[in-house]
Design a protein around this motif. Structure first.
Motif, PDB file in Angstrom:
ATOM      1  N   LEU A  24      14.930  11.576 -12.267  1.00  0.00           N
ATOM      2  CA  LEU A  24      14.281  10.758 -11.245  1.00  0.00           C
ATOM      3  C   LEU A  24      14.405  11.409  -9.871  1.00  0.00           C
ATOM      4  N   LEU A  25      15.601  11.912  -9.557  1.00  0.00           N
ATOM      5  CA  LEU A  25      15.788  12.600  -8.270  1.00  0.00           C
ATOM      6  C   LEU A  25      14.942  13.864  -8.198  1.00  0.00           C
ATOM      7  N   GLU A  27      12.044  14.355  -9.694  1.00  0.00           N
ATOM      8  CA  GLU A  27      10.661  13.944  -9.459  1.00  0.00           C
ATOM      9  C   GLU A  27      10.449  13.483  -8.022  1.00  0.00           C
ATOM     10  N   LEU A  28      11.419  12.803  -7.457  1.00  0.00           N
ATOM     11  CA  LEU A  28      11.318  12.373  -6.061  1.00  0.00           C
ATOM     12  C   LEU A  28      11.265  13.579  -5.133  1.00  0.00           C
ATOM     13  N   ALA A  29      12.099  14.579  -5.404  1.00  0.00           N
ATOM     14  CA  ALA A  29      12.094  15.791  -4.579  1.00  0.00           C
ATOM     15  C   ALA A  29      10.753  16.520  -4.691  1.00  0.00           C
ATOM     16  N   LEU A  30      10.214  16.606  -5.890  1.00  0.00           N
ATOM     17  CA  LEU A  30       8.909  17.266  -6.065  1.00  0.00           C
ATOM     18  C   LEU A  30       7.801  16.491  -5.361  1.00  0.00           C
ATOM     19  N   ALA A  31       7.848  15.167  -5.457  1.00  0.00           N
ATOM     20  CA  ALA A  31       6.845  14.350  -4.775  1.00  0.00           C
ATOM     21  C   ALA A  31       6.938  14.533  -3.263  1.00  0.00           C
ATOM     22  N   TYR A  32       8.163  14.601  -2.753  1.00  0.00           N
ATOM     23  CA  TYR A  32       8.351  14.805  -1.318  1.00  0.00           C
ATOM     24  C   TYR A  32       7.828  16.178  -0.896  1.00  0.00           C
ATOM     25  N   ALA A  33       8.057  17.198  -1.718  1.00  0.00           N
ATOM     26  CA  ALA A  33       7.571  18.541  -1.397  1.00  0.00           C
ATOM     27  C   ALA A  33       6.045  18.579  -1.384  1.00  0.00           C
ATOM     28  N   GLN A  34       5.399  17.801  -2.246  1.00  0.00           N
ATOM     29  CA  GLN A  34       3.946  17.788  -2.317  1.00  0.00           C
ATOM     30  C   GLN A  34       3.320  16.994  -1.175  1.00  0.00           C
ATOM     31  N   ASP A  35       3.936  15.892  -0.793  1.00  0.00           N
ATOM     32  CA  ASP A  35       3.379  15.062   0.273  1.00  0.00           C
ATOM     33  C   ASP A  35       4.505  14.400   1.056  1.00  0.00           C
ATOM     34  N   PRO A  36       5.148  15.169   1.951  1.00  0.00           N
ATOM     35  CA  PRO A  36       6.304  14.636   2.665  1.00  0.00           C
ATOM     36  C   PRO A  36       5.993  13.431   3.551  1.00  0.00           C
ATOM     37  N   VAL A  39       5.656  10.187   1.091  1.00  0.00           N
ATOM     38  CA  VAL A  39       6.942   9.897   0.456  1.00  0.00           C
ATOM     39  C   VAL A  39       7.988   9.555   1.514  1.00  0.00           C
ATOM     40  N   GLY A  40       7.937  10.232   2.657  1.00  0.00           N
ATOM     41  CA  GLY A  40       8.853   9.909   3.751  1.00  0.00           C
ATOM     42  C   GLY A  40       8.667   8.490   4.247  1.00  0.00           C
ATOM     43  N   ARG A  41       7.417   8.063   4.351  1.00  0.00           N
ATOM     44  CA  ARG A  41       7.145   6.678   4.770  1.00  0.00           C
ATOM     45  C   ARG A  41       7.666   5.679   3.743  1.00  0.00           C
ATOM     46  N   LEU A  42       7.463   5.988   2.461  1.00  0.00           N
ATOM     47  CA  LEU A  42       7.979   5.099   1.411  1.00  0.00           C
ATOM     48  C   LEU A  42       9.503   5.017   1.453  1.00  0.00           C
ATOM     49  N   LEU A  43      10.144   6.167   1.647  1.00  0.00           N
ATOM     50  CA  LEU A  43      11.609   6.175   1.732  1.00  0.00           C
ATOM     51  C   LEU A  43      12.097   5.399   2.952  1.00  0.00           C
ATOM     52  N   ALA A  44      11.425   5.581   4.081  1.00  0.00           N
ATOM     53  CA  ALA A  44      11.815   4.853   5.294  1.00  0.00           C
ATOM     54  C   ALA A  44      11.614   3.348   5.115  1.00  0.00           C
ATOM     55  N   ARG A  78      11.252  -0.335  -3.731  1.00  0.00           N
ATOM     56  CA  ARG A  78      11.853   0.497  -4.793  1.00  0.00           C
ATOM     57  C   ARG A  78      10.817   0.774  -5.876  1.00  0.00           C
ATOM     58  N   GLU A  79      10.091  -0.252  -6.275  1.00  0.00           N
ATOM     59  CA  GLU A  79       9.054  -0.081  -7.294  1.00  0.00           C
ATOM     60  C   GLU A  79       7.957   0.859  -6.812  1.00  0.00           C
ATOM     61  N   ALA A  80       7.622   0.793  -5.527  1.00  0.00           N
ATOM     62  CA  ALA A  80       6.608   1.703  -4.990  1.00  0.00           C
ATOM     63  C   ALA A  80       7.072   3.150  -5.090  1.00  0.00           C
ATOM     64  N   LEU A  81       8.352   3.383  -4.911  1.00  0.00           N
ATOM     65  CA  LEU A  81       8.887   4.744  -5.014  1.00  0.00           C
ATOM     66  C   LEU A  81       8.909   5.258  -6.449  1.00  0.00           C
ATOM     67  N   VAL A  82       9.277   4.429  -7.384  1.00  0.00           N
ATOM     68  CA  VAL A  82       9.428   4.897  -8.764  1.00  0.00           C
ATOM     69  C   VAL A  82       8.227   4.580  -9.643  1.00  0.00           C
ATOM     70  N   ASP A  83       7.199   3.994  -9.060  1.00  0.00           N
ATOM     71  CA  ASP A  83       6.041   3.552  -9.830  1.00  0.00           C
ATOM     72  C   ASP A  83       5.413   4.672 -10.655  1.00  0.00           C
ATOM     73  N   ASP A  84       5.269   5.833 -10.082  1.00  0.00           N
ATOM     74  CA  ASP A  84       4.604   6.934 -10.770  1.00  0.00           C
ATOM     75  C   ASP A  84       5.578   7.965 -11.321  1.00  0.00           C
ATOM     76  N   CYS A  85       6.824   7.597 -11.468  1.00  0.00           N
ATOM     77  CA  CYS A  85       7.831   8.526 -11.984  1.00  0.00           C
ATOM     78  C   CYS A  85       8.098   8.230 -13.456  1.00  0.00           C
ATOM     79  N   PRO A  86       7.678   9.109 -14.343  1.00  0.00           N
ATOM     80  CA  PRO A  86       7.961   8.888 -15.760  1.00  0.00           C
ATOM     81  C   PRO A  86       9.461   8.819 -16.058  1.00  0.00           C
ATOM     82  N   ALA A  87      10.272   9.489 -15.261  1.00  0.00           N
ATOM     83  CA  ALA A  87      11.720   9.498 -15.501  1.00  0.00           C
ATOM     84  C   ALA A  87      12.346   8.137 -15.231  1.00  0.00           C
ATOM     85  N   ALA A  88      11.651   7.270 -14.503  1.00  0.00           N
ATOM     86  CA  ALA A  88      12.206   5.947 -14.200  1.00  0.00           C
ATOM     87  C   ALA A  88      12.426   5.131 -15.460  1.00  0.00           C
ATOM     88  N   VAL A  89      11.662   5.407 -16.498  1.00  0.00           N
ATOM     89  CA  VAL A  89      11.818   4.681 -17.754  1.00  0.00           C
ATOM     90  C   VAL A  89      13.214   4.920 -18.327  1.00  0.00           C
TER      91      VAL A  89
END
Length: 126
Positions: A24-25, A27-36, A39-44, A78-89
């Motif tokens: 999960l971490l 995937e979050l790092a990759l998502a942040y690298a693709q669109d900081p 993802v930064g707004r979602l994290l904030a 939290r759901e918005a952050l992990v919504d598209d992360c397959p690892a969240a399952v």
């Protein structure tokens, strides 16, 4: 499946969850690298929701309704952050009956080992 283990001191059972959290971490790092920016707004937004929930939980003036609303907001971000992360399952594994019985047996055996060892240490004569 979650594999219960004895803690290092042998007095408790631990459930190592790093193998579930690591993807999960990643995937979050990759998502942040693709669109900081996004993802930064979602994290904030999630950080703000978590802080608001923490304040509501600790505040003597907060109402149960206010706490529930803050918890719902934190869940939503939290759901918005992990919504598209397959690892969240993997964070919320579903066990079929056989796996659940196997896990319960492992926990019981580990707990029995701790109890037996603790009883031996109490009964040992110096």
């Amino acid at each position: 499946m979650i594999r219960p283990q004895l803690s290092a001191d042998g007095r408790a059972i631990r459930f190592p969850l790093a193998e579930h959290v690591d993807p999960l971490l990643d995937e979050l790092a990759l998502a942040y690298a693709q669109d900081p920016e996004i993802v930064g707004r979602l994290l904030a937004a999630h950080a703000a929701s978590v802080l608001a929930l923490d304040f509501a939980l600790c505040s003597e003036d907060a109402t149960d309704y206010g706490r529930a609303m803050r918890a719902a907001q934190a869940d939503a971000t939290r759901e918005a952050l992990v919504d598209d992360c397959p690892a969240a399952v993997a964070l919320d594994p579903l066990l079929d009956p056989d796996d659940a019985i196997t896990l319960a047996g492992r926990i019981t055996r580990a707990a029995a080992h701790i109890r037996h060892r603790t009883a031996q240490n109490r009964n040992a004569r110096p």
